[in-house]
Motif scaffolding. Sequence first.
Motif, PDB file in Angstrom:
ATOM      1  N   GLU A   8      98.155   5.567 -12.656  1.00 14.10           N
ATOM      2  CA  GLU A   8      98.741   4.373 -12.048  1.00 14.10           C
ATOM      3  C   GLU A   8     100.097   4.700 -11.412  1.00 14.10           C
ATOM      4  OE1 GLU A   8     100.238  -0.140 -13.266  1.00 14.10           O
ATOM      5  OE2 GLU A   8      99.052   1.059 -14.681  1.00 14.10           O
ATOM      6  N   GLN A   9     100.891   5.501 -12.106  1.00 13.15           N
ATOM      7  CA  GLN A   9     102.203   5.894 -11.570  1.00 13.15           C
ATOM      8  C   GLN A   9     102.049   6.707 -10.295  1.00 13.15           C
ATOM      9  OE1 GLN A   9     104.127   7.945 -14.804  1.00 13.15           O
ATOM     10  NE2 GLN A   9     104.181   6.125 -16.113  1.00 13.15           N
ATOM     11  N   TRP A  10     101.081   7.621 -10.276  1.00 11.66           N
ATOM     12  CA  TRP A  10     100.854   8.448  -9.088  1.00 11.66           C
ATOM     13  C   TRP A  10     100.446   7.588  -7.900  1.00 11.66           C
ATOM     14  CZ3 TRP A  10      97.463  13.049 -11.271  1.00 11.66           C
ATOM     15  CH2 TRP A  10      98.247  13.808 -12.164  1.00 11.66           C
ATOM     16  N   VAL A  11      99.555   6.617  -8.164  1.00 14.23           N
ATOM     17  CA  VAL A  11      99.099   5.748  -7.077  1.00 14.23           C
ATOM     18  C   VAL A  11     100.267   4.943  -6.523  1.00 14.23           C
ATOM     19  CG1 VAL A  11      97.626   3.793  -6.495  1.00 14.23           C
ATOM     20  CG2 VAL A  11      96.724   5.637  -7.926  1.00 14.23           C
ATOM     21  N   ARG A  12     101.028   4.322  -7.403  1.00 16.22           N
ATOM     22  CA  ARG A  12     102.158   3.487  -6.949  1.00 16.22           C
ATOM     23  C   ARG A  12     103.211   4.320  -6.212  1.00 16.22           C
ATOM     24  NH1 ARG A  12     101.519  -1.534  -8.764  1.00 16.22           N
ATOM     25  NH2 ARG A  12     100.414  -1.908 -10.736  1.00 16.22           N
ATOM     26  N   ALA A  13     103.312   5.599  -6.568  1.00 16.01           N
ATOM     27  CA  ALA A  13     104.289   6.480  -5.916  1.00 16.01           C
ATOM     28  C   ALA A  13     103.793   7.016  -4.580  1.00 16.01           C
ATOM     29  CB  ALA A  13     104.629   7.646  -6.845  1.00 16.01           C
ATOM     30  N   VAL A  18      92.852   8.021  -0.340  1.00 14.83           N
ATOM     31  CA  VAL A  18      91.393   7.866  -0.356  1.00 14.83           C
ATOM     32  C   VAL A  18      90.921   7.897   1.092  1.00 14.83           C
ATOM     33  CG1 VAL A  18      89.461   6.395  -1.018  1.00 14.83           C
ATOM     34  CG2 VAL A  18      91.504   6.470  -2.457  1.00 14.83           C
ATOM     35  N   GLY A  19      90.094   8.889   1.417  1.00 13.67           N
ATOM     36  CA  GLY A  19      89.624   9.015   2.800  1.00 13.67           C
ATOM     37  C   GLY A  19      90.752   9.246   3.775  1.00 13.67           C
ATOM     38  N   ASP A  25      97.703   0.689  -4.430  1.00 12.27           N
ATOM     39  CA  ASP A  25      97.208  -0.311  -5.376  1.00 12.27           C
ATOM     40  C   ASP A  25      96.294   0.374  -6.398  1.00 12.27           C
ATOM     41  OD1 ASP A  25      96.176  -2.424  -6.777  1.00 12.27           O
ATOM     42  OD2 ASP A  25      94.969  -3.208  -5.112  1.00 12.27           O
ATOM     43  N   PRO A  26      96.709   0.454  -7.678  1.00 10.52           N
ATOM     44  CA  PRO A  26      95.873   1.104  -8.690  1.00 10.52           C
ATOM     45  C   PRO A  26      94.530   0.419  -8.907  1.00 10.52           C
ATOM     46  CG  PRO A  26      98.126   0.841  -9.478  1.00 10.52           C
ATOM     47  CD  PRO A  26      98.006   0.028  -8.226  1.00 10.52           C
ATOM     48  N   GLU A  27      94.408  -0.844  -8.486  1.00  3.88           N
ATOM     49  CA  GLU A  27      93.156  -1.584  -8.649  1.00  3.88           C
ATOM     50  C   GLU A  27      92.254  -1.479  -7.418  1.00  3.88           C
ATOM     51  OE1 GLU A  27      92.408  -2.862 -11.524  1.00  3.88           O
ATOM     52  OE2 GLU A  27      94.355  -2.287 -12.332  1.00  3.88           O
TER      53      GLU A  27
END
Length: 232
Positions: A8-13, A18-19, A25-27
């Motif tokens: 989640e931290q990696w995504v928000r950072a 993706v593609g 957004d972690p969701e």
Amino acid sequence: MCSRSQAEQWVRAGRVAVGGRVVRDPEHPTAPEQRGITVDGQPIGEAAPVYVMFNKPRGLVVSASDERGRATVYDALAQAGLPWLGAVGRLDKASEGLLLLSNDTAWAAGITDPVTHQEKTYHVQVDCVPDAALLARLGEGVVDDGERLAVLRVGLLRAGEKNAWLDIVLDEGRNRHIRRLLEAHGIGVLRLVRVAIGGLALGDLPKGQWRHLAAEEVEGLRVIPRATGGRI
């Protein structure tokens, strides 16, 4: 690759794409078969499934990191040369025994899903010698803080003059389930050791040590998804 909280931290950072498009957004929905997921520009591939059993010593936290700086099971496994593995269920800091870890999330979910009623066996040292009447009351369960705390089976393993060991089997697991049940009857827990999950026993694995599960042990714990019902 990492724990859910780290992901989640990696995504928000903004480290995950993706593609080719950074997603913060972690969701964000992503199909399991979808490719083209990268972290820091590097593609991530499908990892080979790993299944491990660990004899957790008392005092370790089952968490990737601890805000209070306490030692974790991952600290104990840091030099094992294993890939990232998630804990399958929990054991609290004061509890010991069989802990499963795997990167196969579907397999892990089948074990922890309360719908499957996977049996878990504990040996518990208590500060008294329960008589038959007290064992019967334990078997009836209690309601504590609005939660029903029940056991599948409870029996006396052995007894001394002042304390005893109980064999307790659960087919569900709430937070501090056994400790709360015993406390409701005025019984203190001296040690709590998980010795089996389903048909998989801790056996003679030394405390603080780990081993890979054999293929038949993995399959013995594999549960068919809820849509089809049952266990393989």
